[in-house]
Design a protein around this motif. Structure first.
Motif, PDB file in Angstrom:
ATOM      1  N   LEU A  63       4.043   2.908 -10.556  1.00  9.56           N
ATOM      2  CA  LEU A  63       4.731   1.898 -11.353  1.00  9.56           C
ATOM      3  C   LEU A  63       3.913   0.617 -11.410  1.00  9.56           C
ATOM      4  CD1 LEU A  63       8.341   2.465  -9.957  1.00  9.56           C
ATOM      5  CD2 LEU A  63       7.269   3.513 -11.968  1.00  9.56           C
ATOM      6  N   SER A  64       4.290  -0.277 -12.316  1.00 11.49           N
ATOM      7  CA  SER A  64       3.497  -1.493 -12.546  1.00 11.49           C
ATOM      8  C   SER A  64       3.511  -2.437 -11.351  1.00 11.49           C
ATOM      9  CB  SER A  64       4.022  -2.229 -13.790  1.00 11.49           C
ATOM     10  OG  SER A  64       5.398  -2.567 -13.635  1.00 11.49           O
ATOM     11  N   ASP A  65       4.545  -2.326 -10.477  1.00 10.52           N
ATOM     12  CA  ASP A  65       4.623  -3.205  -9.314  1.00 10.52           C
ATOM     13  C   ASP A  65       3.960  -2.605  -8.071  1.00 10.52           C
ATOM     14  OD1 ASP A  65       6.399  -1.231  -8.655  1.00 10.52           O
ATOM     15  OD2 ASP A  65       8.136  -2.542  -8.405  1.00 10.52           O
ATOM     16  N   GLY A  66       3.267  -1.495  -8.236  1.00 12.33           N
ATOM     17  CA  GLY A  66       2.566  -0.866  -7.122  1.00 12.33           C
ATOM     18  C   GLY A  66       3.366   0.200  -6.397  1.00 12.33           C
TER      19      GLY A  66
ATOM     20  N   THR B  16      11.801   6.123  -4.839  1.00  9.60           N
ATOM     21  CA  THR B  16      10.752   5.131  -5.095  1.00  9.60           C
ATOM     22  C   THR B  16      10.313   4.518  -3.775  1.00  9.60           C
ATOM     23  OG1 THR B  16      11.691   4.643  -7.271  1.00  9.60           O
ATOM     24  CG2 THR B  16      10.134   3.044  -6.353  1.00  9.60           C
ATOM     25  N   VAL B  17       9.017   4.609  -3.507  1.00 12.15           N
ATOM     26  CA  VAL B  17       8.446   4.127  -2.244  1.00 12.15           C
ATOM     27  C   VAL B  17       7.096   3.475  -2.544  1.00 12.15           C
ATOM     28  CG1 VAL B  17       9.602   5.804  -0.754  1.00 12.15           C
ATOM     29  CG2 VAL B  17       7.436   6.430  -1.852  1.00 12.15           C
ATOM     30  N   ARG B  18       6.393   3.093  -1.469  1.00 16.39           N
ATOM     31  CA  ARG B  18       5.059   2.500  -1.636  1.00 16.39           C
ATOM     32  C   ARG B  18       3.942   3.385  -1.091  1.00 16.39           C
ATOM     33  NH1 ARG B  18       4.937  -2.385  -3.712  1.00 16.39           N
ATOM     34  NH2 ARG B  18       6.866  -3.602  -3.807  1.00 16.39           N
ATOM     35  N   GLY B  19       4.269   4.265  -0.151  1.00 11.61           N
ATOM     36  CA  GLY B  19       3.245   5.121   0.432  1.00 11.61           C
ATOM     37  C   GLY B  19       3.795   6.500   0.727  1.00 11.61           C
ATOM     38  N   LEU B  20       2.894   7.484   0.801  1.00 17.29           N
ATOM     39  CA  LEU B  20       3.282   8.867   1.059  1.00 17.29           C
ATOM     40  C   LEU B  20       2.599   9.359   2.325  1.00 17.29           C
ATOM     41  CD1 LEU B  20       2.916  10.310  -2.560  1.00 17.29           C
ATOM     42  CD2 LEU B  20       4.899   9.174  -1.516  1.00 17.29           C
ATOM     43  N   LEU B  21       3.361  10.033   3.176  1.00 18.63           N
ATOM     44  CA  LEU B  21       2.862  10.568   4.438  1.00 18.63           C
ATOM     45  C   LEU B  21       3.003  12.085   4.395  1.00 18.63           C
ATOM     46  CD1 LEU B  21       4.579   7.973   6.797  1.00 18.63           C
ATOM     47  CD2 LEU B  21       2.251   7.912   5.883  1.00 18.63           C
TER      48      LEU B  21
END
Length: 219
Positions: free
Chosen positions: A208-211, A7-12
Motif C-alpha cells: 500500500l502507499s503508506d508502506g 494489513t500489516v507491515r512485515g511478514l515472518l
C-alpha cells in the motif's frame, strides 16, 4: 463468506511445511529415531514438526538428560543435512517469495543455519536476507522468541507483523507473540490460525502507499 484481508507491515515466514515441503526427509529421519527408541513413529512426527530436535526428544522422553538429547540431535541434524531427496517448494512458494523481494520479510525457522540453507537451496528458493534460525534463539517454538526477534529485526512492533506457519508449535508461537497467523496447508487447519489457506498460491500480498502490506486470501 470471503476471508477478510489482513494489513500489516512485515511478514515472518516459517520454512519447513510453509515454504519448503521437507516432510519426506523429516519422516525418514524421525521414524528411524522412533523405532530405535520403541516409540510410535506417528506420535513422534506429530510432535517433531516445527520444533528443534532436542526439544522434541525432551517432550517425548522427559526423563532423559538434556545432554543426551542434544548429542543425539547432532546426529539427526547431520543426517537431515545430507538428505535432500524429495525436498520441493510448497505450491506457490517461488512466486510468493519473488513478490516479497523488496518488501519487509524474514525467515523464522527452528532449523539451524546450515540445514535452513540446504533445504532452501534444494527447493530452489531464495533465502530471505533477514533470518532467525535455531542459532539465534534460546527457546524453540512454541515459545514466541523467534517471531519476536524477527519482528525486531524488521523494525516493527509484533502486532504489525503476520506469521506464516504450518505446525502446531509454530502457530502457537505466532499467536503467543500477538501476531495474526496465516496457517498454510492441511496440518495447520486444526491448530487455530487466524486464517487458513491450502498453500501459498492462495495468498496475495499488495503493498500500500503508506508502506503497509495487505494480505488477501482465496479458498
Amino acid at each position: 463468506m470471503p476471508t477478510p484481508p489482513i494489513t500489516v507491515r512485515g511478514l515472518l515466514l516459517d520454512m519447513d511445511g510453509t515454504l519448503v515441503n521437507s516432510d519426506a526427509v523429516v519422516a525418514r529421519v524421525w521414524r528411524g529415531w522412533a523405532v530405535e527408541h520403541g516409540l510410535d513413529p506417528e506420535e513422534v512426527l506429530r510432535v517433531a514438526h516445527g520444533r528443534q530436535g532436542h526439544v522434541t526428544m525432551a517432550t517425548l522422553l522427559p526423563d532423559r538428560p538434556m545432554e543426551r538429547n542434544i548429542a543425539e540431535n547432532r546426529v539427526l541434524l547431520a543426517a537431515e543435512n545430507a538428505d535432500t531427496e524429495g525436498i520441493v517448494p510448497v505450491p506457490g512458494a517461488p512466486a510468493f517469495l519473488a513478490a516479497l523481494q523488496d518488501l519487509p520479510h524474514a525467515l523464522v525457522t527452528s532449523a539451524p543455519p546450515d540445514l535452513a540453507s540446504a533445504r532452501m537451496v534444494a527447493a530452489g528458493l531464495r533465502m530471505p536476507q533477514v533470518r532467525i534460525t535455531a542459532a539465534d534463539v534460546s527457546a524453540s517454538k512454541p515459545d514466541p522468541e523467534g517471531f519476536l526477534k524477527g519482528a525486531a529485526e524488521l523494525g516493527f512492533p509484533a502486532a504489525d507483523c503476520a506469521v506464516f506457519e504450518d505446525s502446531a508449535a509454530g502457530i502457537a508461537a505466532g499467536l503467543a507473540a500477538g501476531m495474526p497467523v496465516v496457517g498454510i496447508g492441511p496440518r495447520a487447519a486444526e491448530h487455530g490460525p487466524t486464517v487458513h489457506v491450502p498453500d501459498l498460491e492462495h495468498v496475495r500480498v499488495t503493498p500500500l502507499s503508506d508502506g503497509r502490506l495487505r494480505l488477501t486470501f482465496t479458498d
